[in-house]
Structures are given as structure tokens and as C-alpha cells.
Design an enzyme around this catalytic site. Structure first.
Site, PDB file in Angstrom:
ATOM      1  N   GLY A  73       0.813  -1.221   0.000  1.00 63.99           N
ATOM      2  CA  GLY A  73       0.000   0.000   0.000  1.00 63.99           C
ATOM      3  C   GLY A  73       0.843   1.266   0.000  1.00 63.99           C
ATOM      4  N   GLN A 179      -7.930  -0.313   3.189  1.00 62.15           N
ATOM      5  CA  GLN A 179      -8.846  -0.830   4.225  1.00 62.15           C
ATOM      6  C   GLN A 179     -10.241  -1.128   3.692  1.00 62.15           C
ATOM      7  OE1 GLN A 179      -7.978  -1.903   7.084  1.00 62.15           O
ATOM      8  NE2 GLN A 179      -5.971  -0.959   7.410  1.00 62.15           N
ATOM      9  N   HIS A 201      -1.765  -7.830   2.474  1.00 62.95           N
ATOM     10  CA  HIS A 201      -1.783  -8.424   3.820  1.00 62.95           C
ATOM     11  C   HIS A 201      -2.971  -7.984   4.671  1.00 62.95           C
ATOM     12  CE1 HIS A 201      -0.068  -5.064   6.413  1.00 62.95           C
ATOM     13  NE2 HIS A 201       0.299  -4.614   5.229  1.00 62.95           N
ATOM     14  N   CYS A 325       0.909   1.752  12.761  1.00 60.60           N
ATOM     15  CA  CYS A 325       2.065   2.562  12.393  1.00 60.60           C
ATOM     16  C   CYS A 325       2.368   3.623  13.433  1.00 60.60           C
ATOM     17  CB  CYS A 325       1.824   3.222  11.044  1.00 60.60           C
ATOM     18  SG  CYS A 325       1.212   2.049   9.863  1.00 60.60           S
TER      19      CYS A 325
HETATM   20  N1  PLP Z   1      -3.006   2.774   3.649  1.00 63.09           N
HETATM   21  C1  PLP Z   1      -3.802   2.354   4.647  1.00 63.09           C
HETATM   22  C2  PLP Z   1      -5.168   2.938   4.793  1.00 63.09           C
HETATM   23  C3  PLP Z   1      -3.347   1.377   5.541  1.00 63.09           C
HETATM   24  O1  PLP Z   1      -4.132   0.977   6.538  1.00 63.09           O
HETATM   25  C4  PLP Z   1      -2.040   0.848   5.361  1.00 63.09           C
HETATM   26  C5  PLP Z   1      -1.497  -0.145   6.320  1.00 63.09           C
HETATM   27  O2  PLP Z   1      -1.744  -0.079   7.506  1.00 63.09           O
HETATM   28  C6  PLP Z   1      -1.267   1.313   4.285  1.00 63.09           C
HETATM   29  C7  PLP Z   1      -1.779   2.272   3.456  1.00 63.09           C
HETATM   30  C8  PLP Z   1       0.118   0.793   4.051  1.00 63.09           C
HETATM   31  O3  PLP Z   1       0.086  -0.469   3.424  1.00 63.09           O
HETATM   32  P1  PLP Z   1       1.370  -1.423   3.451  1.00 63.09           P
HETATM   33  O4  PLP Z   1       1.509  -1.912   4.843  1.00 63.09           O
HETATM   34  O5  PLP Z   1       1.041  -2.522   2.480  1.00 63.09           O
HETATM   35  O6  PLP Z   1       2.522  -0.607   2.975  1.00 63.09           O
END
Ligand code: PLP
Length: 388
Positions: A73, A179, A201, A325
Site C-alpha cells: 500500500g 482498508q 496483507h 504505524c
Molecule cells: N493505507 C492504509 C489505509 C493502511 O491501513 C495501510 C497499512 O496499515 C497502508 C496504506 C500501508 O500499506 P502497506 O503496509 O502494504 O505498505
């Protein structure tokens, strides 16, 4: 005392589904060819990548040519925004104040380089008024980026309307659907979305692989340069096993999406109903119905989420305060503060995100544990704090 694990943090990541693991395994040691190699071992890999592309395209209601595999993402979000700025030659983005760091932090870096970013506020229910998007678009706007569903509250954004506004104004539109994917139906062929980010994932696939959907005909400039993989749109040897896994997870999601929404939605609603009935001074953060079906973000007045999470963890129940995060940072959730919660209320909030595998028994057990833990923590508080 036997301790079982009850995983309620599926917005952070999900367990890889057994069907997905089974399909990935041969691609580590039997079909290990480079998908760019001309001989048959390479062809096997190439065909597997193509098959995964078809499966993801089906899940998104898109065509195969519009699917670009990425590392997840974050890369998809960064790529879409960068491409829009690069191809348009413009220097402004419109986004919201509650985006995931993959958009939010990237925008902050752009600002350091002199780009302009307009961040639209959300209401106390976490929702965005599409009229605000229309007002924010300027002749210098390269793109609008609005997430489909918020990772902390699950609140949904009016993606169809925003897409139409952007189309009418000639501005590119990106949505972070990390999401939303697999939690609700997505039919991109019928929508005015130019870029869309997906992460494997979050719906039973492996980590470190994702997709950027790029609408056919939309100008695109890659973020990573090198080999001509992904028809020149994303350089680097394909992570074939992971792509195969994502494809299988997408196929399962296509088959099960409506059943998932129904089953998980009922469990989430029961979870909230029971907690709201069992405790005073609890409320749902975010719109009560305009949410993805698996997410419940609750504010427990006079409870520190850290204490509650620790207590739940001791009992094998995994949930989170804010997004994964931002865990470990001493800052309150930016998303909740933007919705008007005080810092104290933000620190009193916990996100529970259910998954495909959760059983009713698990949810009943977790509900009772939450109610008991909140009562215990409140009982230990000085009276002055409780009545504040
Ligand atoms: N965008 C959203 C809304 C997310 O919830 C996340 C992951 O928590 C991401 C982007 C990032 O995705 P990735 O972990 O595959 O880099």
C-alpha cells in the site's frame, strides 16, 4: 489458566489464509524462475503472475492491463501521487487530514520541497463532505487523494461522488483502498477513479505485496526505474510467490466478500452493542453505520488505552490504540484529534478490528474481558478523575 489468542487487530494485518500459503509454496523452490526469462521455468512464473493479475482485476472490477504489482500500500500511494504531480507538471494536491501516513507523510515531504497540499477536515463522525473537495480544487491542483475507508475508525468516504467531481474538473483522483478492499464491493469500471491502492496483507494475503490500479489512458510515470517489468510501470524482479499469494487471496475475497461483510458485520455490531450496554461513558468513534463492517473504535472515558491494551494482552486479546504505524509513539491519534476528540479522549480510545476467522465465542469472550477490564481500571482511579 489456559490462554488463547483472540486476534482483533485485522486492520494492522491478517493471518495468511491456508489456501493462500498452499498456492505460494511451490513458487519458492519448484517454480523459482525469473518471470522475465524466456525459457519454460520463467514462463511458469510469468503465467502465474498473469493469473494473479486476472484475479485481482476481477476483485476490483477492473481490467488486467490496469493492475500494476507493487511492494504494498505504501508504495502504491507514493507512486500514484508522484505520478500525478510529475505528469501534470502541477504543484498542488488536495487530500484529507485523516489519511494513512503513506499519504500524509509523503505529502509532508512534498511540502518541504515547495509543493502545496490542501488537507480537508472531517466532521465529528469522521466523514468528509464532497462539496469541500469541489471547493478545494484549483487550477494548480494535480490530483485529489482521499482514502476509501479510514484505517483507525473504518469510516467510509464518498468515493463515487468525489470521483465524479474530479472527472468534471479535469483533476486526477487517487483513492487509498487498503482498508476497503475485500470488505465491500468495488467496481472500478463504473467509477471515476484514476488510481487506487491495495495491500495484500489486509485480506489474507502475504505482506510486502500490493497493487496500484492505473485507469487505462491515464498518464503515468513510474516511481521505480530499471527493468521493464509490469510493462515498464514498476521496475524490479517480480516477487512471484507473494504475487501468487495475493492473487489467491483476491480470488477468495471475490467469492466471499458478501458473506464476510454479513458475518463480520453482525459480530462487530454484537460486540459494540454488548459493550455499550455493559459500560457507561463509552462511545463509538466514527459514524455508526457508514463504516467498513469489521472495525470498532471505542472511546472509554477515564481509561488509558495503554492500560486497557496491556490488560487485554495479558488475556491473549490483541487490539490496538490508533493505527499500528503510530503504536509506540507518545502522540495521540491524529485521526481522532481531527474528529474533535480531546487529547485525553484520543488516549482513551482503542481500535478493535475483526477478521474472517473470528468466531462468535471469541467475540463473546473478548466483550466480557473488555467490560471487566474497563471496570477494574476505573475502580482504581481517584474519584476526582472519574467524575471529571
Ligand atoms: N493505507 C492504509 C489505509 C493502511 O491501513 C495501510 C497499512 O496499515 C497502508 C496504506 C500501508 O500499506 P502497506 O503496509 O502494504 O505498505
Amino acid at each position: 489458566m489456559s490462554r488463547r489468542l483472540i486476534y482483533l487487530d485485522n486492520n494492522a494485518t491478517t493471518a495468511v489464509l491456508p489456501e493462500v500459503v498452499r498456492e505460494m509454496v511451490p513458487f519458492f523452490s519448484v517454480y523459482y524462475g525469473n518471470a522475465s526469462s524466456a525459457y519454460s521455468l520463467g514462463q511458469e512464473s510469468r503465467e502465474a503472475v498473469q493469473s494473479a493479475r486476472r484475479r485481482v482485476a476481477r476483485l476490483l472490477g477492473a481490467s488486467e492491463e490496469e493492475i500494476v504489482f507493487t511492494s504494498g500500500g505504501t508504495e502504491s500511494d507514493n507512486t500514484a501521487l508522484w505520478s500525478a504531480l510529475w505528469t501534470s507538471g502541477k504543484r498542488e494536491l488536495v487530500t484529507t487530514a485523516v489519511e494513512h501516513p503513506a499519504v500524509h507523510r509523503f505529502c509532508q515531504e512534498l511540502e518541504r520541497d515547495g509543493y502545496r497540499v490542501r488537507r480537508l477536515p472531517v466532521g465529528s463522525d469522521g466523514r468528509l463532505d464532497p462539496a469541500d473537495v469541489a471547493r478545494a480544487i484549483h487550477p494548480e491542483t494535480a490530483a485529489v487523494s482521499v482514502m476509501w475507508a479510514n484505517n483507525e475508525t473504518g469510516v467510509l468516504f464518498p468515493i463515487r461522488e468525489i470521483g465524479e467531481i474530479c472527472r468534471a474538473r479535469g483533476v486526477l483522483f487517487h483513492t487509498d483502498a487498503v482498508q476497503a478492499t475485500a470488505k465491500l464491493p468495488i467496481a472500478l469500471a463504473e467509477m471515476s477513479v484514476d488510481f487506487l491502492s491495495v495491500s495484500s496483507h489486509k485480506f489474507g494475503g502475504p505482506k510486502g505485496v500490493g497493487v496500484l490500479y492505473v485507469r487505462q489512458g491515464v498518464p503515468f510515470r513510474p516511481y521505480l526505474w530499471g527493468g521493464s517489468q509490469e510493462r515498464g510501470r514498476r521496475a524490479g524482479t517480480e516477487n512471484v510467490a507473494a504475487i501468487v499469494g495475493m492473487g489467491r487471496a483476491a480470488e477468495l475475497a471475490s467469492e466471499r466478500q458478501s458473506e464476510y461483510a454479513d458475518r463480520v458485520g453482525k459480530l462487530r455490531d454484537k460486540f459494540e452493542r454488548t459493550i455499550l450496554a455493559g459500560l457507561t461513558e463509552v462511545r463509538i468513534n466514527g459514524h455508526p453505520t457508514e463504516r467498513v463492517p469489521n472495525t470498532s473504535n471505542l472511546c472509554f472515558q477515564n481509561v488509558e488505552s495503554e492500560a486497557l491494551l496491556l490488560e487485554l494482552d495479558r488475556q491473549g486479546i490483541q487490539a490496538s490504540g490508533g493505527s499500528a504505524c503510530s503504536t509506540g509513539s507518545a502522540k495521540p491519534s491524529r485521526v481522532l484529534v481531527e474528529m474533535g476528540l480531546s487529547v485525553r479522549e484520543a488516549f482513551a480510545s482503542v481500535r478493535f478490528s475483526l477478521g474472517w476467522n473470528n468466531t462468535e465465542d471469541e467475540i463473546d469472550h473478548a466483550t466480557a474481558a473488555v467490560v471487566a477490564a474497563v471496570r477494574r481500571i476505573r475502580e482504581k482511579l481517584p474519584v476526582a478523575l472519574v467524575t471529571e
